[in-house]
Write a protein that holds these residues in place. Sequence first.
Motif, PDB file in Angstrom:
ATOM      1  N   MET A   1       4.344  -5.599   6.673  1.00 36.87           N
ATOM      2  CA  MET A   1       4.454  -6.618   5.627  1.00 36.87           C
ATOM      3  C   MET A   1       3.824  -7.915   6.130  1.00 36.87           C
ATOM      4  SD  MET A   1       5.597  -6.963   2.530  1.00 36.87           S
ATOM      5  CE  MET A   1       6.084  -8.205   1.340  1.00 36.87           C
ATOM      6  N   THR A   2       3.194  -8.648   5.244  1.00 40.97           N
ATOM      7  CA  THR A   2       2.498  -9.861   5.625  1.00 40.97           C
ATOM      8  C   THR A   2       3.454 -11.016   5.903  1.00 40.97           C
ATOM      9  OG1 THR A   2       0.854 -11.476   4.914  1.00 40.97           O
ATOM     10  CG2 THR A   2       2.220 -10.504   3.192  1.00 40.97           C
ATOM     11  N   ALA A 162      -6.357  -7.124   4.433  1.00 37.08           N
ATOM     12  CA  ALA A 162      -5.314  -6.091   4.497  1.00 37.08           C
ATOM     13  C   ALA A 162      -4.805  -5.865   5.915  1.00 37.08           C
ATOM     14  CB  ALA A 162      -5.838  -4.779   3.911  1.00 37.08           C
ATOM     15  N   GLY A 166      -2.474  -8.896   6.465  1.00 34.62           N
ATOM     16  CA  GLY A 166      -1.341  -8.131   5.936  1.00 34.62           C
ATOM     17  C   GLY A 166      -1.172  -8.179   4.441  1.00 34.62           C
ATOM     18  N   LEU A 168      -1.227  -6.888   0.688  1.00 32.98           N
ATOM     19  CA  LEU A 168      -0.914  -5.563   0.180  1.00 32.98           C
ATOM     20  C   LEU A 168      -1.914  -5.151  -0.888  1.00 32.98           C
ATOM     21  CD1 LEU A 168       2.906  -6.172  -0.159  1.00 32.98           C
ATOM     22  CD2 LEU A 168       1.787  -4.781   1.592  1.00 32.98           C
ATOM     23  N   ARG A 170      -3.263  -3.874  -4.163  1.00 30.73           N
ATOM     24  CA  ARG A 170      -2.637  -3.747  -5.475  1.00 30.73           C
ATOM     25  C   ARG A 170      -3.628  -3.200  -6.505  1.00 30.73           C
ATOM     26  NH1 ARG A 170       1.878  -7.474  -5.352  1.00 30.73           N
ATOM     27  NH2 ARG A 170       3.245  -6.600  -3.757  1.00 30.73           N
ATOM     28  N   MET A 189      -5.123  -7.888  -4.444  1.00 27.56           N
ATOM     29  CA  MET A 189      -4.242  -7.876  -3.282  1.00 27.56           C
ATOM     30  C   MET A 189      -3.068  -8.826  -3.512  1.00 27.56           C
ATOM     31  SD  MET A 189      -7.106  -7.761  -0.249  1.00 27.56           S
ATOM     32  CE  MET A 189      -6.128  -6.623   0.731  1.00 27.56           C
ATOM     33  N   VAL A 191       0.873 -10.594  -2.050  1.00 29.81           N
ATOM     34  CA  VAL A 191       1.687 -10.996  -0.903  1.00 29.81           C
ATOM     35  C   VAL A 191       3.162 -11.140  -1.279  1.00 29.81           C
ATOM     36  CG1 VAL A 191      -0.186 -12.130   0.359  1.00 29.81           C
ATOM     37  CG2 VAL A 191       1.140 -13.443  -1.319  1.00 29.81           C
ATOM     38  N   HIS A 196      -0.996  -9.702  -8.181  1.00 26.13           N
ATOM     39  CA  HIS A 196      -1.983 -10.076  -7.170  1.00 26.13           C
ATOM     40  C   HIS A 196      -2.079 -11.591  -7.066  1.00 26.13           C
ATOM     41  CE1 HIS A 196      -4.367  -9.598 -10.928  1.00 26.13           C
ATOM     42  NE2 HIS A 196      -5.172 -10.548 -10.460  1.00 26.13           N
ATOM     43  N   GLU A 274       7.833  -3.327  -4.760  1.00 25.05           N
ATOM     44  CA  GLU A 274       7.040  -2.739  -3.692  1.00 25.05           C
ATOM     45  C   GLU A 274       7.642  -1.440  -3.167  1.00 25.05           C
ATOM     46  OE1 GLU A 274       3.733  -2.287  -1.646  1.00 25.05           O
ATOM     47  OE2 GLU A 274       4.049  -3.955  -3.033  1.00 25.05           O
ATOM     48  N   THR A 278       2.537   2.044  -6.276  1.00 24.33           N
ATOM     49  CA  THR A 278       1.367   2.623  -5.633  1.00 24.33           C
ATOM     50  C   THR A 278       0.125   1.985  -6.234  1.00 24.33           C
ATOM     51  OG1 THR A 278       1.271   4.454  -7.239  1.00 24.33           O
ATOM     52  CG2 THR A 278       2.487   4.826  -5.189  1.00 24.33           C
ATOM     53  N   ALA A 279      -0.861   1.720  -5.386  1.00 24.17           N
ATOM     54  CA  ALA A 279      -2.079   1.073  -5.837  1.00 24.17           C
ATOM     55  C   ALA A 279      -2.870   2.015  -6.739  1.00 24.17           C
ATOM     56  CB  ALA A 279      -2.924   0.643  -4.640  1.00 24.17           C
TER      57      ALA A 279
END
Length: 296
Positions: A1-2, A162, A166, A168, A170, A189, A191, A196, A274, A278-279
């Motif tokens: 995780m970021t 990524a 970090g 995520l 999306r 992406m 956070v 996004h 999260e 799933t992306a």
Amino acid sequence: MTDISSLGYVRVRATDFDAWREFANDTIGFAEGSGPEADALYLRLDERIGRIVVLPGEEDKVEAVGWEVRDHLALQRVQAAVEAAGIATKPLTLEEADTRKVEAGITFEAPGGTPLEIFHGPALDHSPVATKFDNRFVTGQLGLGHVVVPVDDLDEAYRFYAETLGFLPRGAFRLPAPPEHGPVRLRFMGVNARHHSLALLPSPDLKAPALVHIMVELEDLDQVGRALDRVVDAGFHVSSTLGRHTNDKMVSFYVRTPGGWDLEVGCDGMLVDETSYTAEEITADSYWGHKWDFGS
């Protein structure tokens, strides 16, 4: 995780301040804040002194995209990761940190050329957020909104955000491209729970430091509709009509700013869980609307 929690601020250089004041305060309906830079235009959405800061310049460009972290320990971890990836960082000087009203931060250039600042400890302005049209923006833990930046090497930039920062993944949107170029995708992406906070647009022509657009979210559709009416009445260029996006479900329109990039004004953005997300790759930008006019 970021360690990055949200999009904190964006600082832009601008050549036409009169147009910016009319656009930002009298048309969109940001609250005008105040800060240590006497010649800057501080656009408030919440208790931050300026989520968007417009500074005088000889050209229109982005000066910094500021990403927030929890504390000094998180800042140290991000700095170590960036430097381990072979990218030099510089600490914000005391003067620079005071100018941004943050406790501390670092700055560096991300792959693709976008100037980034990672910071912690933002100072708050507890005075009422008095917008001309009683706009109420969705920020808080979700941050400013989202930013879309151009990159010349999408794979390099995507790996950096990524794997180093970090962010995520999306999802993506496959762009039309000649077969010899292979798949070309706009990458989204996140956070936090906002679908996004960043999107990376492959762009051989638009070079950083540049912006494609910034999105700000209002609390309801009526506020978005009234903003669209004001944009049309004031004669600003509507880059895209009202529509609903397929990925973040945002109902929004796009307007060309005096800086040449677009501002997306929307509402009803989805929140991502999260634990189950799933992306995905969307195959259409919008369910309806968003008819684009790229003219000046």
